[in-house]
Design an enzyme around this catalytic site. Structure first.
Site, short mmCIF file in Angstrom:
data_model
loop_
_atom_site.label_atom_id
_atom_site.label_comp_id
_atom_site.label_asym_id
_atom_site.label_seq_id
_atom_site.Cartn_x
_atom_site.Cartn_y
_atom_site.Cartn_z
N CYS A 114 68.15 55.45 22.65
CA CYS A 114 68.89 54.62 23.60
C CYS A 114 70.21 55.26 24.03
O CYS A 114 70.76 54.92 25.07
CB CYS A 114 69.17 53.24 23.00
SG CYS A 114 67.66 52.31 22.63
N HIS A 250 74.75 50.18 27.54
CA HIS A 250 73.33 50.15 27.25
C HIS A 250 72.89 48.70 27.20
O HIS A 250 73.51 47.87 26.53
CB HIS A 250 73.07 50.84 25.91
CG HIS A 250 71.69 50.65 25.39
ND1 HIS A 250 70.56 50.83 26.18
CD2 HIS A 250 71.23 50.29 24.17
CE1 HIS A 250 69.48 50.58 25.46
NE2 HIS A 250 69.86 50.25 24.24
N ASN A 280 65.38 45.92 27.20
CA ASN A 280 65.93 47.18 26.69
C ASN A 280 65.03 48.32 27.17
O ASN A 280 63.91 48.48 26.70
CB ASN A 280 65.99 47.15 25.16
CG ASN A 280 66.63 48.39 24.56
OD1 ASN A 280 66.75 49.42 25.22
ND2 ASN A 280 67.00 48.31 23.30
#
EC number: 2.3.1.180
Length: 323
Positions: A114, A250, A280
């Protein structure tokens, strides 16, 4: 004069299939309310059968090039952040290079889960500042739906697929915080926390594997480390939280986003939030949010933008950009 890596174009691509929270109610013990309250996610996009990470990346790259008014052979280097490569090798970046018809330059992948896009941005900036490239295409692309254990109610509802891209171009600046372009970056990793977020497959098992996560522990590390890295990057640039126009974090969990903004003393109306629509998307989430933020009219030329992310590794970091 100081060489700066300036954003000249941005774009994104999302697969056509939209998956609302209600779809999970048919197969696992969950509900729309449960997912929203714990993550802020309402829907996400899943890649179609046969649609690969390189496919998504290519579509986002074309959008960014068009926004920049450039063509593939204007690009010197292509840096692609992904944890869901089409193959073990060659790199997904080289496959995108071929799909774009880019016949010059070089391409490579960056893998920091990520945090991949902030790592990729930092690498791209280094290429430009060192004179190894004048124009760099930076992409984040993922098909995380291919890594899900669909019986795990705690992880399968959180992730989605997508891609985003930026075009960075070398320009001369004055060496001050008022310059356009990447002003600073701050990167970290700590492998002792690898068991908090990982995929239980690879060459060691001979399988692709599934994503495994200790959600509470990841949450605890995320808020603390994201705020700290953002402050560190701002300090390197000679700036502070009060100078920030936009945080583009993020997009993993709305509670993490709110907690980080609170620690940075930045109000939520100066935070670009897309997690409700995308879930996500790992390394794709920041470039997706940057592109959507510009599309919405939020991010404008001259704005100071802070991006920050944390992912498996653990790996985390931030980049400060004058748009």
């Amino acid at each position: 004069m100081t060489i700066r890596a300036v954003v000249k174009g941005v774009g994104h691509y999302l697969p056509e299939r939209v998956v609302p929270n209600s779809e999970f109610e048919k197969t696992i013990d969950t509900s729309d309310e449960w997912i929203r309250s714990r993550s802020g996610i309402e829907r996400r996009h899943f890649a179609a059968e046969g649609q690969t990470t390189s496919d998504l990346a290519t579509r986002a790259a074309k959008a960014a090039l068009e926004d920049a008014g450039l063509v593939p052979d204007d690009i010197d280097a292509l840096v692609l952040a992904t944890s869901t490569a089409d193959f073990t090798f060659p790199s997904t970046a080289t496959m995108v290079q071929a799909s774009l018809g880019m016949t010059r330059g070089y391409a490579f992948d960056v893998q920091a889960v990520c945090a991949g896009f902030v790592y990729a941005l930092s690498n791209a900036n280094a290429l430009i500042v060192s004179g190894q490239a004048q124009r760099v295409l930076v992409i984040g692309a993922e098909t995380f739906s291919r890594l899900m254990d669909w019986s795990d109610r705690t992880t399968s509802v959180l992730f989605g697929d997508g891609a985003g891209a930026l075009v960075l171009v070398a320009e001369n600046g004055k060496g001050t915080p008022d310059d356009r372009g990447i002003l600073s970056s701050d990167l970290h990793s700590d492998g002792q926390y690898k068991d908090l977020l990982y995929v239980d497959g690879g060459t060691s098992t001979g399988t692709t594997g599934h994503l495994r996560m200790q959600g509470k522990e990841v949450f605890r590390h995320a808020v603390e480390k994201l705020a700290a890295t953002a402050h560190a990057a701002l300090e390197k640039a000679g700036l502070s939280s009060g100078d920030v126009d936009w945080i583009v974090p993020h997009q993993a969990n709305l509670r993490i986003i709110k907690g980080t903004a609170q620690r940075m003393q930045v109000p939520m109306d100066r935070v670009v939030v897309t997690v409700q629509d995308h879930g996500n998307t790992s390394a794709a989430s920041i470039p997706l949010a940057l592109s959507v933020g510009k599309e919405r009219g939020q991010i404008k030329q001259g704005d100071l933008v802070v991006t920050e992310a944390i992912g498996g590794g653990l790996a985390w970091g931030s980049v400060v950009i004058r748009w």
